[in-house]
Design a protein around this motif. Structure first.
Motif, PDB file in Angstrom:
ATOM      1  N   ILE A 181      24.311  22.919 -49.735  1.00 42.06           N
ATOM      2  CA  ILE A 181      25.415  22.052 -49.474  1.00 42.06           C
ATOM      3  C   ILE A 181      24.943  20.328 -49.455  1.00 42.06           C
ATOM      4  N   GLY A 182      25.713  19.633 -49.613  1.00 39.45           N
ATOM      5  CA  GLY A 182      25.443  18.197 -49.457  1.00 39.45           C
ATOM      6  C   GLY A 182      24.901  17.627 -50.833  1.00 39.45           C
ATOM      7  N   CYS A 183      24.647  16.298 -50.697  1.00 36.59           N
ATOM      8  CA  CYS A 183      23.893  15.608 -51.614  1.00 36.59           C
ATOM      9  C   CYS A 183      23.299  14.270 -50.835  1.00 36.59           C
ATOM     10  N   PRO A 184      22.113  14.039 -50.874  1.00 37.50           N
ATOM     11  CA  PRO A 184      21.533  13.096 -50.273  1.00 37.50           C
ATOM     12  C   PRO A 184      21.588  11.740 -50.924  1.00 37.50           C
ATOM     13  N   VAL A 185      21.463  11.842 -52.400  1.00 37.10           N
ATOM     14  CA  VAL A 185      21.572  10.617 -53.172  1.00 37.10           C
ATOM     15  C   VAL A 185      23.055  10.276 -53.113  1.00 37.10           C
ATOM     16  N   LEU A 200      22.863  15.737 -39.056  1.00 32.81           N
ATOM     17  CA  LEU A 200      21.719  15.335 -38.231  1.00 32.81           C
ATOM     18  C   LEU A 200      20.174  14.844 -39.025  1.00 32.81           C
ATOM     19  N   ILE A 201      20.165  15.692 -40.147  1.00 33.03           N
ATOM     20  CA  ILE A 201      18.788  15.700 -40.609  1.00 33.03           C
ATOM     21  C   ILE A 201      18.697  15.077 -41.916  1.00 33.03           C
ATOM     22  N   THR A 202      17.994  14.282 -42.553  1.00 32.43           N
ATOM     23  CA  THR A 202      17.729  13.504 -43.770  1.00 32.43           C
ATOM     24  C   THR A 202      17.026  14.583 -44.679  1.00 32.43           C
ATOM     25  N   LYS A 203      17.595  15.170 -45.741  1.00 34.69           N
ATOM     26  CA  LYS A 203      17.047  15.910 -46.524  1.00 34.69           C
ATOM     27  C   LYS A 203      16.087  15.516 -47.481  1.00 34.69           C
ATOM     28  N   GLU A 240      19.328  21.319 -56.326  1.00 39.41           N
ATOM     29  CA  GLU A 240      18.830  20.356 -57.729  1.00 39.41           C
ATOM     30  C   GLU A 240      17.440  20.487 -58.034  1.00 39.41           C
ATOM     31  N   ARG A 241      16.602  20.480 -57.032  1.00 36.52           N
ATOM     32  CA  ARG A 241      15.222  20.550 -57.374  1.00 36.52           C
ATOM     33  C   ARG A 241      14.814  22.071 -58.012  1.00 36.52           C
TER      34      ARG A 241
END
Length: 299
Positions: free
Chosen positions: A96-100, A15-18, A25-26
Motif C-alpha cells: 500500500i501507498g506510494c512515497p514517490v 507515520l513512517i516514511t517508507k 515496486e522494488r
C-alpha cells in the motif's frame, strides 16, 4: 483480523516514511528481472514470435498470479492465525501507498503556492500516468484539474484498490493487484507486445474496485450530483477505469465558497479537495469493513 491489519498498516503508513525496501515496486522489478533472465517471459518480440503472442499473454497472467498462489499456500499450510496476521500486515504495508507520489504532490503544492505553472506542469508529467489524458488548456485551473485527476487515479491504485483486493482475498489479493499494476506501468511506456494484454488484465482487475471506490466518493461527497454519473458507468464495459473514477470524483467534489473563488488563481485547490475526498473514501471503506466484520462476513 483484516480490519486490524488495515487500521495498523494505514496508521503506520501515515507515520513512517517508507524506504524502497518497504515498497512493492522494488520487489516487482526484481521479479520481472528474474522472469526475463530465466526467459520465462519474452520482453522483446521478433517477427517469428508474433504468432506466439497469445501464449506470451497467458504466461504473463500465470506468472503474475504465481506469487499470490504461493503466498496463499504458505498461509494455508504453514502459518497459524497469529503468524498469518503478522504476515498479512507486513505484506499490506509493503503493497500500500506510494512515497514517490506523496513527494511529487508536496512539490506540486509548493509550486502552485508560488504561482509557478511551468513547475506544476512538470510535476503533473512526473506522475507517470499512462491511462490519462492531459488538458490542453494552459490556465491554472486546467493544470490543477489535470494534476488532481491524475492524483485521484494514482491514489486509488495505491490505496483504495489495494485495500479492496486485500479485503476480498487477503494478502495474496494485495500482492496480485500490486504486482499486476506495477508490471502494467512498466510495459506502458514502450510499444511492448504484452502491453495490450496487461491493459486488458488491469481493466478486469479494476472493474469492480473502481466502481466501489467511486461509490464511496459520491457517498462522502456531492451525492445528488455524482449519483447519475455513477449509474451511467455502473454497467458499462467500454469505459476505462480511469475515466470512470475521474469523472465521478469531479462530480462528487465539494468546494467551499472560498475555494471556488481561489480555484481560478491557484492550481492547488482542486488537488487538495480531491485528496480530502480520497481520504474520506478510505474512512468509508474502513467503516464498511468494520460493519462486515461485525456481522461475520469478514474474518
Amino acid at each position: 483480523m483484516m480490519l486490524m491489519s488495515l487500521l495498523l498498516v494505514l496508521s503506520l503508513e501515515r507515520l513512517i516514511t517508507k524506504t524502497p525496501n518497504w515498497h512493492i515496486e522494488r520487489y516487482a522489478a526484481q521479479y520481472r528481472a528474474f522472469l526475463q533472465d530465466k526467459s520465462l517471459i519474452k520482453f522483446q518480440e521478433t517477427d517469428e514470435e508474433r504468432e506466439g503472442k497469445k501464449a506470451s499473454s497467458t504466461a504473463l497472467y500465470f506468472y503474475l498470479l504465481l506469487p499470490a498462489l504461493v503466498l496463499g499456500a504458505i498461509e494455508y499450510w504453514l502459518l497459524g492465525a497469529f503468524l498469518t496476521f503478522i504476515e498479512q500486515s507486513l505484506v499490506l504495508f509493503i503493497c500500500i501507498g506510494c512515497p514517490v507520489l506523496r513527494g511529487i504532490y508536496k512539490n506540486f503544492l509548493n509550486a502552485a503556492d508560488r504561482g509557478d505553472l511551468q513547475a506544476c506542469s512538470m510535476y503533473t508529467d512526473q506522475l507517470g500516468h499512462c491511462e490519462s489524458q492531459t488538458d490542453s488548456d494552459g490556465s491554472a485551473g486546467a493544470e490543477g484539474k489535470s494534476f488532481g485527476q491524475h492524483l485521484t487515479w494514482l491514489n486509488y491504485q495505491h490505496y483504495a484498490a489495494v485495500m479492496l483486493w486485500f479485503i476480498a482475498f487477503g494478502a495474496p489479493g494485495a500482492v496480485f493487484y500490486s504486482l499486476s499494476r506495477s508490471t502494467t506501468e512498466a510495459l506502458c511506456g514502450a510499444n511492448h507486445p504484452l502491453r495490450g494484454a496487461a491493459g486488458r488484465m488491469m481493466f478486469a482487475l479494476d472493474y469492480i474496485p473502481v466502481r466501489v471506490t467511486a461509490f464511496g466518493m459520491l457517498m462522502m461527497g456531492h451525492f445528488s450530483r455524482a449519483l447519475p454519473e455513477w449509474l451511467k458507468h455502473a454497467l458499462q464495459f467500454d469505459v476505462p477505469a480511469y475515466d470512470v473514477l475521474t469523472q465521478i470524483s469531479s462530480k462528487a467534489e465539494v468546494l467551499t465558497p472560498e475555494e471556488q473563488l481561489l480555484q481560478s488563481d491557484n492550481a492547488a485547490v482542486e488537488p487538495k479537495v480531491l485528496v480530502k475526498l480520497a481520504k474520506r473514501n478510505v474512512i468509508f471503506l474502513l467503516v464498511i469493513t468494520a460493519a462486515l466484520t461485525l456481522v461475520g462476513s469478514l474474518a
